[in-house]
Design a protein around this motif. Structure first.
Motif, PDB file in Angstrom:
ATOM      1  N   SER A   7     111.061  58.131  39.209  1.00  0.00           N
ATOM      2  CA  SER A   7     111.015  59.437  38.552  1.00  0.00           C
ATOM      3  C   SER A   7     110.136  59.420  37.294  1.00  0.00           C
ATOM      4  N   ASP A   8     109.755  58.234  36.852  1.00  0.00           N
ATOM      5  CA  ASP A   8     108.894  58.103  35.671  1.00  0.00           C
ATOM      6  C   ASP A   8     107.494  58.588  36.049  1.00  0.00           C
ATOM      7  N   PRO A   9     106.906  59.508  35.286  1.00  0.00           N
ATOM      8  CA  PRO A   9     105.575  60.026  35.632  1.00  0.00           C
ATOM      9  C   PRO A   9     104.490  58.948  35.643  1.00  0.00           C
TER      10      PRO A   9
END
Length: 182
Positions: A7-9
């Motif tokens: 989920s980390d960009p």
């Protein structure tokens, strides 16, 4: 490096850079094996039997041994130019590889989306010198170019050494389906 939170960009950038890094390292491993295997086959030939049958661990030492072997007249003499050119290219590409494999890696990312790996490693001293701490920044585009260079280099090495195997019938399975020569 630890796990990457999907989920980390930054996850996609990190994963892409790790993939490129893996291609570089794997390509090096392919060449490392090919040079070792060629040395092993050469030791089976009477012309090269005087060379020590000790296979160095490092590819730079294997390349040095191959260069020494190529100074002797024998079946590999016809391929000395190509093999020496390969070993010269290996010299050029080895320093970045050392950084990739033996360094500590930190992912850098700016709010603007710029990404890079910072590699840190200790470089052994030359004779009588001191250890040096090296730091280098590699951006995704640079790593992509390194991947291309290493992959082309590994393919070229495979083609050149593979052609030697076929010509000298070093591995019958590469030139006709018979078992490997021992």
């Amino acid at each position: 490096m630890g796990e990457i939170d999907a989920s980390d960009p930054r996850a996609a950038a990190i994963s892409a850079m790790i993939a490129d890094l893996g291609w570089c390292i794997n390509s090096y491993g392919q060449i490392e094996y090919l040079v070792a295997d060629l040395l092993w086959h050469a030791w089976q030939m009477p012309e090269y039997s005087k060379f020590a049958r000790m296979l160095p661990m490092g590819l730079d030492q294997r390349a040095k041994l191959l260069r020494q072997l190529l100074t002797e007249a024998g079946p590999l003499s016809a391929h000395a130019t190509d093999l020496n050119l390969l070993m010269g290219r290996l010299d050029e590409l080895s320093e970045p590889r050392h950084m990739f494999v033996h360094g500590h890696t930190t992912f850098l990312h700016t709010a603007g989306g710029d990404a890079a790996f910072m590699f840190r490693r200790f470089v052994p001293p030359e004779k009588g010198g001191d250890w040096t701490k090296y730091e280098g920044i590699v951006r995704p585009a640079q790593l992509g170019i390194a991947r291309q260079l290493w992959c082309v280099f590994a393919s070229t090495a495979q083609r050149i050494i593979g052609n030697i195997y076929v010509e000298l019938e070093l591995e019958k399975d590469r030139s006709g389906g018979v078992t490997r020569a021992t």
